[in-house]
Design a protein around this motif. Structure first.
Motif, PDB file in Angstrom:
ATOM      1  N   MET A  99      38.241 -13.106 -43.629  1.00 29.37           N
ATOM      2  CA  MET A  99      38.944 -13.754 -45.151  1.00 29.37           C
ATOM      3  C   MET A  99      37.922 -14.846 -45.438  1.00 29.37           C
ATOM      4  N   GLY A 100      37.310 -15.573 -44.552  1.00 30.33           N
ATOM      5  CA  GLY A 100      36.467 -16.572 -44.888  1.00 30.33           C
ATOM      6  C   GLY A 100      34.935 -16.749 -44.336  1.00 30.33           C
ATOM      7  N   ALA A 101      34.675 -15.612 -43.814  1.00 30.98           N
ATOM      8  CA  ALA A 101      33.230 -15.466 -43.149  1.00 30.98           C
ATOM      9  C   ALA A 101      32.270 -14.883 -44.121  1.00 30.98           C
ATOM     10  N   TYR A 102      31.501 -15.748 -44.480  1.00 33.24           N
ATOM     11  CA  TYR A 102      30.470 -15.206 -45.425  1.00 33.24           C
ATOM     12  C   TYR A 102      28.955 -15.437 -44.740  1.00 33.24           C
ATOM     13  N   VAL A 103      28.156 -14.333 -45.105  1.00 33.51           N
ATOM     14  CA  VAL A 103      27.034 -14.364 -44.170  1.00 33.51           C
ATOM     15  C   VAL A 103      25.938 -14.247 -45.242  1.00 33.51           C
ATOM     16  N   PRO A 104      24.847 -15.125 -44.731  1.00 33.60           N
ATOM     17  CA  PRO A 104      23.631 -15.290 -45.608  1.00 33.60           C
ATOM     18  C   PRO A 104      22.693 -14.310 -44.909  1.00 33.60           C
ATOM     19  N   THR A 105      22.701 -13.202 -45.765  1.00 34.31           N
ATOM     20  CA  THR A 105      21.823 -11.921 -45.302  1.00 34.31           C
ATOM     21  C   THR A 105      20.470 -12.186 -45.014  1.00 34.31           C
ATOM     22  N   VAL A 106      19.942 -11.645 -44.183  1.00 33.75           N
ATOM     23  CA  VAL A 106      18.433 -11.659 -43.749  1.00 33.75           C
ATOM     24  C   VAL A 106      17.992 -10.749 -44.666  1.00 33.75           C
ATOM     25  N   VAL A 107      16.690 -10.823 -45.214  1.00 32.40           N
ATOM     26  CA  VAL A 107      15.745  -9.862 -46.006  1.00 32.40           C
ATOM     27  C   VAL A 107      14.731  -9.169 -45.345  1.00 32.40           C
ATOM     28  N   PHE A 108      14.422  -8.318 -45.422  1.00 32.25           N
ATOM     29  CA  PHE A 108      13.615  -7.196 -44.449  1.00 32.25           C
ATOM     30  C   PHE A 108      12.394  -6.786 -45.325  1.00 32.25           C
ATOM     31  N   PHE A 109      11.317  -6.748 -44.585  1.00 35.99           N
ATOM     32  CA  PHE A 109       9.971  -6.387 -44.867  1.00 35.99           C
ATOM     33  C   PHE A 109       9.239  -5.243 -44.058  1.00 35.99           C
ATOM     34  N   ASP A 110       8.391  -4.576 -44.865  1.00 37.08           N
ATOM     35  CA  ASP A 110       7.589  -3.242 -44.331  1.00 37.08           C
ATOM     36  C   ASP A 110       6.669  -4.199 -43.188  1.00 37.08           C
ATOM     37  N   PRO A 111       6.724  -3.684 -42.118  1.00 39.01           N
ATOM     38  CA  PRO A 111       6.053  -4.426 -40.932  1.00 39.01           C
ATOM     39  C   PRO A 111       4.704  -4.627 -41.391  1.00 39.01           C
ATOM     40  N   VAL A 112       4.120  -3.555 -41.954  1.00 43.44           N
ATOM     41  CA  VAL A 112       2.496  -3.633 -42.294  1.00 43.44           C
ATOM     42  C   VAL A 112       2.211  -4.407 -43.814  1.00 43.44           C
ATOM     43  N   THR A 113       2.746  -3.927 -44.595  1.00 43.69           N
ATOM     44  CA  THR A 113       2.547  -4.364 -46.129  1.00 43.69           C
ATOM     45  C   THR A 113       3.276  -5.804 -46.380  1.00 43.69           C
ATOM     46  N   GLU A 114       4.518  -6.084 -45.771  1.00 44.40           N
ATOM     47  CA  GLU A 114       5.280  -7.229 -45.916  1.00 44.40           C
ATOM     48  C   GLU A 114       5.958  -7.067 -47.232  1.00 44.40           C
ATOM     49  N   ASP A 115       5.878  -5.761 -47.995  1.00 46.29           N
ATOM     50  CA  ASP A 115       6.443  -5.513 -49.212  1.00 46.29           C
ATOM     51  C   ASP A 115       8.094  -5.514 -48.906  1.00 46.29           C
ATOM     52  N   LEU A 116       9.013  -5.603 -49.804  1.00 42.61           N
ATOM     53  CA  LEU A 116      10.535  -5.725 -49.396  1.00 42.61           C
ATOM     54  C   LEU A 116      10.840  -4.343 -48.921  1.00 42.61           C
ATOM     55  N   ASP A 117      11.503  -4.111 -47.970  1.00 40.63           N
ATOM     56  CA  ASP A 117      12.001  -3.024 -47.320  1.00 40.63           C
ATOM     57  C   ASP A 117      13.389  -2.782 -47.783  1.00 40.63           C
ATOM     58  N   ILE A 118      13.415  -1.850 -49.212  1.00 42.33           N
ATOM     59  CA  ILE A 118      14.793  -1.833 -49.802  1.00 42.33           C
ATOM     60  C   ILE A 118      15.823  -1.138 -49.123  1.00 42.33           C
ATOM     61  N   PRO A 119      15.471   0.003 -48.662  1.00 42.65           N
ATOM     62  CA  PRO A 119      16.605   0.851 -47.698  1.00 42.65           C
ATOM     63  C   PRO A 119      17.166  -0.288 -46.782  1.00 42.65           C
ATOM     64  N   VAL A 120      16.413  -0.897 -45.951  1.00 45.19           N
ATOM     65  CA  VAL A 120      17.208  -1.480 -44.864  1.00 45.19           C
ATOM     66  C   VAL A 120      17.900  -2.956 -45.554  1.00 45.19           C
ATOM     67  N   ILE A 121      17.435  -3.283 -46.639  1.00 44.57           N
ATOM     68  CA  ILE A 121      18.148  -4.395 -47.331  1.00 44.57           C
ATOM     69  C   ILE A 121      19.365  -3.789 -47.604  1.00 44.57           C
ATOM     70  N   SER A 122      19.569  -2.633 -48.272  1.00 35.48           N
ATOM     71  CA  SER A 122      20.829  -1.964 -48.544  1.00 35.48           C
ATOM     72  C   SER A 122      21.673  -1.513 -47.543  1.00 35.48           C
ATOM     73  N   GLN A 123      21.155  -0.924 -46.562  1.00 37.67           N
ATOM     74  CA  GLN A 123      21.765  -0.714 -45.282  1.00 37.67           C
ATOM     75  C   GLN A 123      22.501  -1.865 -44.432  1.00 37.67           C
ATOM     76  N   HIS A 124      21.768  -2.817 -44.429  1.00 41.17           N
ATOM     77  CA  HIS A 124      22.186  -4.348 -43.854  1.00 41.17           C
ATOM     78  C   HIS A 124      23.497  -4.798 -44.519  1.00 41.17           C
ATOM     79  N   ALA A 125      23.346  -4.672 -45.811  1.00 43.96           N
ATOM     80  CA  ALA A 125      24.421  -5.181 -46.763  1.00 43.96           C
ATOM     81  C   ALA A 125      25.631  -4.659 -46.496  1.00 43.96           C
TER      82      ALA A 125
END
Length: 322
Positions: free
Chosen positions: A1-27
């Motif tokens: 009820m009071g545990a908030y998480v500063p979520t990690v952001v994820f990148f493509d391992p080659v291009t370092e572009d945002l990895d949108i599917p994994v960001i969504s999955q993790h949330a």
């Protein structure tokens, strides 16, 4: 009820572009674990490595993923720290446009010799007055050249109707107690907390102040001191354990809470030592996703990964049993 998480952001391992599917999955994984809310653009979210447009994308994708999974009321706190008052306010507006509910704001620090306590109070006052969403003060000396707001400053700022909380990564539980006592802060035994849809306006007087610890290793200590919970990076690895610890305290199971706190504290020490690189390595090993931090942060070798993973094993085993 009071545990908030500063979520990690994820990148493509080659291009370092945002990895949108994994960001969504993790949330969604965090939401299903029972956390009270998610923070984007925090230290764990590598905000300093993102452009403004990428920041907006991460928050927007997180909100969309939560909504699609049935967590439309789970609040998102968005890191909006910047060095100028003007850019900080701009980030607060962008946070709202992207689906954020609250802004988490660090004090500026680049010109630290000229930034007195009065100047910092004026900074937060100006930002809060102009922000379209309520803000939380982020006191993290390690990230801002040692700037450490004292309890007097934070208590004074808590009188602003659009400043609704603070995150104390300084680890000073005495400071936390003073702030919680002076502001009548919300506690896990109360009936209200941050919500994605405040009952009236963002500056509603019914919104109790949130006095949050910034690390999982002193969660119980913070709660006993009158705190409202935590925003802790360890929640990326063990969200169920972090939420369970607060539930145990709220239900009066103090001895069980102490036992769990000991395991959480040992795990958090691994997270503190490994930083975002270690957190991502642990996520990759134990949960099959995680990847790497953005350059210039290094990519660890097998030996470094093995050492940090072993330090997380006790906590992850507990997490998987919950």
């Amino acid at each position: 009820m009071g545990a908030y998480v500063p979520t990690v952001v994820f990148f493509d391992p080659v291009t370092e572009d945002l990895d949108i599917p994994v960001i969504s999955q993790h949330a969604v994984r965090l939401a299903r674990a029972g956390v009270a809310g998610i923070t984007t653009q925090g230290s764990n979210g590598e905000a300093v490595h993102l452009t403004h447009s990428e920041r907006r994308t991460v928050t927007r994708v997180t909100r969309s993923a939560l909504d699609a999974a049935g967590f439309s009321t789970l609040p998102i706190i968005v890191g909006c720290g910047a060095q100028s008052t003007r850019e900080t306010i701009e980030l607060c507006h962008e946070a709202l446009e992207s689906g954020g509910d609250y802004a988490l704001v660090l004090p500026p620090s680049y010109y630290k010799p000229f930034l007195s306590t009065d100047a910092l109070i004026q900074f937060f006052t100006d930002v809060a007055t102009a922000s379209p969403i309520p803000i939380l003060i982020y006191n993290y000396p390690g990230a801002v050249s040692g700037t450490d707001l004292d309890s007097d400053a934070i208590i004074s700022l808590a009188n602003h109707p659009n400043i609704v909380g603070c995150k104390l990564t300084c680890g000073n539980t005495g400071k936390l107690l003073r702030i919680a006592e002076a502001t009548g802060a919300w506690s896990p035994c109360s009936s209200s907390s941050l919500s994605a849809s405040p009952s009236s306006s963002p500056t509603s007087s019914t919104q109790k102040f949130m006095c949050l610890g910034g690390s999982a290793d002193f969660t119980l200590q913070a709660l006993i001191a009158g705190g409202s919970g935590t925003i802790s990076g360890l929640g990326n690895i063990a969200p169920k354990a972090c939420a369970r610890l607060i539930d145990l305290y709220a239900s009066g199971q103090i001895q069980e809470a102490r036992k769990l706190q000991a395991v959480v504290a040992r795990g958090d020490w691994a997270a503190i030592r490994g930083g975002i690189i270690g957190t991502k390595a642990a996520l990759q090993t134990f949960f099959g996703y995680g990847g790497y931090a953005r350059r210039p942060l290094p990519r660890w070798g097998k030996g470094e990964v093995r050492e940090i993973v072993e330090a997380f094993e006790e906590l992850v085993e507990l997490e998987k049993s919950l």
